[in-house]
Design a protein around this motif. Sequence first.
Motif, short mmCIF file in Angstrom:
data_model
loop_
_atom_site.label_atom_id
_atom_site.label_comp_id
_atom_site.label_asym_id
_atom_site.label_seq_id
_atom_site.Cartn_x
_atom_site.Cartn_y
_atom_site.Cartn_z
N SER A 1 19.12 -6.46 6.81
CA SER A 1 19.52 -5.16 7.34
C SER A 1 18.71 -4.08 6.62
CB SER A 1 21.02 -4.95 7.16
OG SER A 1 21.35 -5.06 5.78
N ASN A 2 17.42 -4.31 6.55
CA ASN A 2 16.51 -3.44 5.82
C ASN A 2 16.02 -2.33 6.75
OD1 ASN A 2 14.50 -2.35 4.25
ND2 ASN A 2 13.08 -4.05 4.52
N SER A 3 16.51 -1.11 6.56
CA SER A 3 16.10 -0.01 7.42
C SER A 3 14.97 0.82 6.81
CB SER A 3 17.29 0.89 7.73
OG SER A 3 17.82 1.41 6.52
N ALA A 4 14.63 0.56 5.56
CA ALA A 4 13.61 1.35 4.86
C ALA A 4 12.25 0.64 4.86
CB ALA A 4 14.06 1.61 3.43
N TYR A 5 11.21 1.43 4.73
CA TYR A 5 9.86 0.91 4.52
C TYR A 5 9.61 0.91 3.02
CZ TYR A 5 8.94 1.43 9.49
OH TYR A 5 8.97 1.31 10.85
N TYR A 6 9.37 -0.24 2.45
CA TYR A 6 9.12 -0.34 1.02
C TYR A 6 7.66 -0.67 0.77
CZ TYR A 6 14.14 -0.46 0.28
OH TYR A 6 15.47 -0.16 0.25
N ARG A 7 7.10 -0.06 -0.26
CA ARG A 7 5.74 -0.40 -0.66
C ARG A 7 5.70 -1.77 -1.33
NH1 ARG A 7 1.10 2.83 -4.08
NH2 ARG A 7 -0.23 1.00 -4.28
N TYR A 8 6.68 -2.05 -2.17
CA TYR A 8 6.71 -3.30 -2.93
C TYR A 8 7.91 -4.15 -2.51
CZ TYR A 8 3.70 -0.63 -6.07
OH TYR A 8 2.69 0.14 -6.58
N GLY B 1 13.33 -4.62 -2.83
CA GLY B 1 12.38 -3.66 -2.30
C GLY B 1 12.31 -2.46 -3.22
N SER B 2 11.13 -1.82 -3.26
CA SER B 2 10.96 -0.64 -4.11
C SER B 2 9.76 0.17 -3.63
CB SER B 2 10.73 -1.06 -5.56
OG SER B 2 10.55 0.07 -6.39
N GLY C 1 0.81 -1.21 0.00
CA GLY C 1 0.00 0.00 0.00
C GLY C 1 0.84 1.26 0.00
N ALA C 2 0.14 2.39 -0.13
CA ALA C 2 0.80 3.68 -0.34
C ALA C 2 1.70 4.11 0.81
CB ALA C 2 -0.25 4.75 -0.61
N ASN C 3 1.33 3.87 2.05
CA ASN C 3 2.14 4.30 3.19
C ASN C 3 2.39 3.10 4.11
OD1 ASN C 3 2.29 7.19 2.65
ND2 ASN C 3 0.07 7.12 2.94
N PRO C 4 3.30 2.22 3.73
CA PRO C 4 3.49 1.00 4.52
C PRO C 4 4.00 1.29 5.93
CG PRO C 4 5.23 1.23 2.90
CD PRO C 4 4.24 2.32 2.63
N SER C 5 3.44 0.59 6.90
CA SER C 5 3.88 0.71 8.28
C SER C 5 4.59 -0.57 8.73
CB SER C 5 2.69 1.01 9.19
OG SER C 5 1.74 -0.03 9.09
N VAL C 6 4.88 -1.45 7.77
CA VAL C 6 5.53 -2.73 8.04
C VAL C 6 6.78 -2.81 7.17
CG1 VAL C 6 5.25 -5.23 7.87
CG2 VAL C 6 3.27 -3.79 8.39
N LYS C 7 7.84 -3.38 7.72
CA LYS C 7 9.01 -3.65 6.90
C LYS C 7 9.47 -5.08 7.17
CE LYS C 7 12.12 -1.19 9.98
NZ LYS C 7 13.11 -0.15 10.05
N SER D 1 7.17 -11.62 -19.72
CA SER D 1 8.06 -12.49 -20.49
C SER D 1 9.49 -12.50 -19.97
CB SER D 1 8.06 -12.08 -21.97
OG SER D 1 8.52 -10.75 -22.08
N SER D 2 9.89 -11.48 -19.24
CA SER D 2 11.24 -11.46 -18.69
C SER D 2 11.25 -10.59 -17.44
CB SER D 2 12.23 -10.92 -19.72
OG SER D 2 11.92 -9.59 -20.04
N PHE D 3 12.25 -10.80 -16.62
CA PHE D 3 12.37 -10.07 -15.36
C PHE D 3 13.26 -8.86 -15.55
CE2 PHE D 3 14.08 -9.00 -11.27
CZ PHE D 3 12.97 -9.12 -10.44
N ALA D 4 12.84 -7.72 -15.00
CA ALA D 4 13.64 -6.50 -15.06
C ALA D 4 13.86 -6.00 -13.63
CB ALA D 4 12.92 -5.44 -15.88
N SER D 5 15.11 -5.88 -13.22
CA SER D 5 15.41 -5.46 -11.85
C SER D 5 15.75 -3.98 -11.74
CB SER D 5 16.55 -6.30 -11.28
OG SER D 5 17.72 -6.10 -12.04
N SER D 6 15.66 -3.22 -12.83
CA SER D 6 16.00 -1.80 -12.78
C SER D 6 15.04 -1.08 -11.83
CB SER D 6 15.94 -1.17 -14.17
OG SER D 6 14.65 -1.31 -14.72
N GLY D 7 15.60 -0.24 -10.98
CA GLY D 7 14.80 0.52 -10.02
C GLY D 7 14.49 -0.25 -8.74
N LEU D 8 14.96 -1.48 -8.62
CA LEU D 8 14.70 -2.28 -7.43
C LEU D 8 15.96 -2.32 -6.56
CD1 LEU D 8 12.90 -5.35 -9.06
CD2 LEU D 8 11.85 -3.32 -8.05
N THR D 9 15.77 -2.29 -5.24
CA THR D 9 16.88 -2.38 -4.30
C THR D 9 17.06 -3.83 -3.89
OG1 THR D 9 16.43 -0.16 -3.46
CG2 THR D 9 17.73 -1.61 -2.05
#
Length: 107
Positions: A87-94, A49-50, A22-28, A62-70
């Motif tokens: 060691s994920n310190s960020a909240y990611y939506r995806y 994460g993204s 969701g738009a403002n995730p409160s879970v990481k 048809s294929s996987f693209a990892s551009s823009g993903l952490t």
Amino acid sequence: MPKIYSGGSPNNGHIWYTWDLGANPSVKLTRMAGRWTWRTGSANFILYGSNSAPNSGNAMQSSFASSGLTNLQETNSLGATFDYTLSNSAYYRYYVFRLEGSGSYDY
């Protein structure tokens, strides 16, 4: 349970899922534990994460693209069980869970 199968050389040996919190995730995601079950072959697991829709919102059909993903976790030659502390310190939506088989495999 997802299944990947190829009796020979795979055309696309990847399977992936995107988890939208969701738009403002409160879970990481800070820890993952579980087990892999397969009969033959080997695989790599990668967790991304993204905060923007993966692959610019396109379906990646048809294929996987990892551009823009952490890249949060990457494991080669999966063991039967796993326990990852991230060691994920960020909240990611995806979160994108990617399993990539190689050679001849049956998961």
